[in-house]
Design an enzyme around this catalytic site. Sequence first.
Site, PDB file in Angstrom:
ATOM      1  N   GLU A   1      81.728  33.911 -40.598  1.00  0.00           N
ATOM      2  CA  GLU A   1      81.693  32.509 -41.036  1.00  0.00           C
ATOM      3  C   GLU A   1      83.061  31.823 -40.877  1.00  0.00           C
ATOM      4  O   GLU A   1      83.114  30.613 -40.658  1.00  0.00           O
ATOM      5  CB  GLU A   1      81.203  32.473 -42.488  1.00  0.00           C
ATOM      6  CG  GLU A   1      80.654  31.163 -42.980  1.00  0.00           C
ATOM      7  CD  GLU A   1      79.661  30.477 -42.038  1.00  0.00           C
ATOM      8  OE1 GLU A   1      79.836  29.262 -41.848  1.00  0.00           O
ATOM      9  OE2 GLU A   1      78.744  31.137 -41.506  1.00  0.00           O
TER      10      GLU A   1
ATOM     11  N   HIS B   1      85.212  32.302 -38.341  1.00  0.00           N
ATOM     12  CA  HIS B   1      85.221  31.843 -36.942  1.00  0.00           C
ATOM     13  C   HIS B   1      84.324  30.613 -36.782  1.00  0.00           C
ATOM     14  O   HIS B   1      84.670  29.654 -36.088  1.00  0.00           O
ATOM     15  CB  HIS B   1      84.688  32.939 -36.010  1.00  0.00           C
ATOM     16  CG  HIS B   1      85.536  34.170 -35.939  1.00  0.00           C
ATOM     17  ND1 HIS B   1      85.075  35.399 -36.366  1.00  0.00           N
ATOM     18  CD2 HIS B   1      86.792  34.377 -35.481  1.00  0.00           C
ATOM     19  CE1 HIS B   1      86.020  36.316 -36.159  1.00  0.00           C
ATOM     20  NE2 HIS B   1      87.065  35.723 -35.630  1.00  0.00           N
TER      21      HIS B   1
ATOM     22  N   GLY C   1      92.864  29.350 -37.252  1.00  0.00           N
ATOM     23  CA  GLY C   1      92.648  29.502 -38.689  1.00  0.00           C
ATOM     24  C   GLY C   1      93.938  29.690 -39.464  1.00  0.00           C
ATOM     25  O   GLY C   1      94.866  30.353 -38.992  1.00  0.00           O
TER      26      GLY C   1
ATOM     27  N   LYS D   1      94.121  31.494 -41.929  1.00  0.00           N
ATOM     28  CA  LYS D   1      94.131  32.919 -42.316  1.00  0.00           C
ATOM     29  C   LYS D   1      95.309  33.643 -41.673  1.00  0.00           C
ATOM     30  O   LYS D   1      95.979  34.440 -42.291  1.00  0.00           O
ATOM     31  CB  LYS D   1      92.807  33.532 -41.871  1.00  0.00           C
ATOM     32  CG  LYS D   1      92.810  35.018 -41.651  1.00  0.00           C
ATOM     33  CD  LYS D   1      92.263  35.728 -42.850  1.00  0.00           C
ATOM     34  CE  LYS D   1      92.487  37.217 -42.792  1.00  0.00           C
ATOM     35  NZ  LYS D   1      92.275  37.807 -41.497  1.00  0.00           N
ATOM     36  N   ASP D   2      95.541  33.349 -40.381  1.00  0.00           N
ATOM     37  CA  ASP D   2      96.657  33.951 -39.659  1.00  0.00           C
ATOM     38  C   ASP D   2      97.805  32.939 -39.653  1.00  0.00           C
ATOM     39  O   ASP D   2      98.092  32.308 -38.639  1.00  0.00           O
ATOM     40  CB  ASP D   2      96.217  34.319 -38.242  1.00  0.00           C
ATOM     41  CG  ASP D   2      95.090  35.337 -38.263  1.00  0.00           C
ATOM     42  OD1 ASP D   2      95.380  36.532 -38.274  1.00  0.00           O
ATOM     43  OD2 ASP D   2      93.909  34.925 -38.306  1.00  0.00           O
TER      44      ASP D   2
ATOM     45  N   VAL E   1      88.313  30.820 -44.822  1.00  0.00           N
ATOM     46  CA  VAL E   1      86.959  30.991 -45.366  1.00  0.00           C
ATOM     47  C   VAL E   1      86.909  32.369 -46.027  1.00  0.00           C
ATOM     48  O   VAL E   1      87.353  33.363 -45.441  1.00  0.00           O
ATOM     49  CB  VAL E   1      85.896  30.867 -44.258  1.00  0.00           C
ATOM     50  CG1 VAL E   1      84.505  31.117 -44.820  1.00  0.00           C
ATOM     51  CG2 VAL E   1      85.983  29.503 -43.607  1.00  0.00           C
TER      52      VAL E   1
ATOM     53  N   MET F   1      87.581  36.322 -45.110  1.00  0.00           N
ATOM     54  CA  MET F   1      86.736  36.935 -44.076  1.00  0.00           C
ATOM     55  C   MET F   1      87.606  37.405 -42.917  1.00  0.00           C
ATOM     56  O   MET F   1      88.558  36.738 -42.537  1.00  0.00           O
ATOM     57  CB  MET F   1      85.708  35.940 -43.578  1.00  0.00           C
ATOM     58  CG  MET F   1      84.646  35.686 -44.613  1.00  0.00           C
ATOM     59  SD  MET F   1      83.304  34.731 -43.911  1.00  0.00           S
ATOM     60  CE  MET F   1      82.314  34.525 -45.377  1.00  0.00           C
TER      61      MET F   1
ATOM     62  N   SER G   1      87.170  40.185 -39.248  1.00  0.00           N
ATOM     63  CA  SER G   1      86.374  41.181 -38.518  1.00  0.00           C
ATOM     64  C   SER G   1      86.717  42.575 -39.013  1.00  0.00           C
ATOM     65  O   SER G   1      85.867  43.470 -39.049  1.00  0.00           O
ATOM     66  CB  SER G   1      86.655  41.075 -37.019  1.00  0.00           C
ATOM     67  OG  SER G   1      86.478  39.746 -36.590  1.00  0.00           O
TER      68      SER G   1
HETATM   69  P1  AMP Z   1      90.427  36.675 -34.582  1.00  0.00           P
HETATM   70  O1  AMP Z   1      89.083  36.865 -33.998  1.00  0.00           O
HETATM   71  O2  AMP Z   1      90.706  37.515 -35.784  1.00  0.00           O
HETATM   72  O3  AMP Z   1      91.539  36.733 -33.558  1.00  0.00           O
HETATM   73  O4  AMP Z   1      90.456  35.183 -35.153  1.00  0.00           O
HETATM   74  C1  AMP Z   1      90.187  34.092 -34.316  1.00  0.00           C
HETATM   75  C2  AMP Z   1      90.521  32.831 -35.048  1.00  0.00           C
HETATM   76  O5  AMP Z   1      89.730  32.744 -36.238  1.00  0.00           O
HETATM   77  C3  AMP Z   1      91.986  32.750 -35.505  1.00  0.00           C
HETATM   78  O6  AMP Z   1      92.466  31.426 -35.325  1.00  0.00           O
HETATM   79  C4  AMP Z   1      91.899  33.112 -36.962  1.00  0.00           C
HETATM   80  O7  AMP Z   1      92.944  32.571 -37.735  1.00  0.00           O
HETATM   81  C5  AMP Z   1      90.570  32.505 -37.345  1.00  0.00           C
HETATM   82  N1  AMP Z   1      90.020  33.148 -38.539  1.00  0.00           N
HETATM   83  C6  AMP Z   1      89.771  34.469 -38.716  1.00  0.00           C
HETATM   84  N2  AMP Z   1      89.312  34.704 -39.963  1.00  0.00           N
HETATM   85  C7  AMP Z   1      89.279  33.504 -40.589  1.00  0.00           C
HETATM   86  C8  AMP Z   1      88.917  33.077 -41.910  1.00  0.00           C
HETATM   87  N3  AMP Z   1      88.487  33.932 -42.833  1.00  0.00           N
HETATM   88  N4  AMP Z   1      89.002  31.763 -42.193  1.00  0.00           N
HETATM   89  C9  AMP Z   1      89.449  30.880 -41.272  1.00  0.00           C
HETATM   90  N5  AMP Z   1      89.815  31.216 -40.017  1.00  0.00           N
HETATM   91  C10 AMP Z   1      89.737  32.509 -39.680  1.00  0.00           C
END
Ligand code: AMP
Length: 281
Positions: free
Chosen positions: A35, A37, A147, A149-150, A176, A184, A186
């Site tokens: 959610e 993503h 996000g 988150k990072d 989220v 959240m 992965s």
């Molecule tokens: P990732 O697949 O982990 O590389 O994340 C891809 C994008 O999704 C990045 O910009 C992350 O910051 C964002 N993202 C991952 N988890 C979350 C979350 N829980 N809330 C908001 N954005 C997220």
Amino acid sequence: MKIIRHPTDMQRWALEQRRAGASVGFVPTMGYLHEGHLSLVRLARARAEQLVVSVFVNPTQFAPNEDFTKYPRDWRRDERLCREAGADVLFAPRAEEMYAHDASVSVLEARLSAGLCGVSRPGHFAGVCTVVAKLFNLVLPTVAVFGEKDAQQLRIIQRMVRDLNFPVELVACPIVREADGLAMSSRNARLTPEERAQATCLRRALDAVEHAFARGERDADALRKIARGAIERAPLARIDYIELVDDESLDPVVLIEQPTLCALAVNFPSARLIDNTVLRP
Ligand code: AMP
């Protein structure tokens, strides 16, 4: 929804869109979508005529001892979720096609990458900057969504876009969370039930910091101690770092007088988790 595998096909499609005057929204991901993503995808969907989501587990941002091979993957589900979310293109290149065997150019960010995750993950942000720069050149987005988150990654990408003049607007999307407050990710899928139950310690630590800050605590060391206390109550959690840094420069702060990022990284036996909040005096 088109599925594009080859970088050259991706760039050809993007050039056609841009020549036709269409705006292109872009959400880069490593897949195993959740959610968090999808909230990025919805934001991008609302801001552009064409929407590209990429799913690429980028090998160059994992150190040799990290979880590249164990990183969770579910192609069918990702494809379905992207389709349902209204993506026009799902870009899923293979690593061998993204990187020439003798690739020798990369993007290095020299300041913001030095602390926080940069300490325990050397080379990680060079991998991130390089792949995002490549993806921007292939997808040619007018707007790209990342996000909060990072948090460190977001600030580094903002710096890269500013310093290298990428013609793209960046949009930040709030974190989220699961119902119990866990951000959240992965990687949450890798946690054992016991670890998953204890993983709420990150959000609890940030809650405790926010409450102390709201009551007037401005001393970074005192806030760090409060966070540490909350995490140490989870027996499987090993603190990688608890930092309070200037929200823009990411330099450590002693007293909180400017917007300050409180960022955590915690190792569980099965996964490394991060979370953060911004304290605004
Ligand atoms: P990732 O697949 O982990 O590389 O994340 C891809 C994008 O999704 C990045 O910009 C992350 O910051 C964002 N993202 C991952 N988890 C979350 C979350 N829980 N809330 C908001 N954005 C997220």
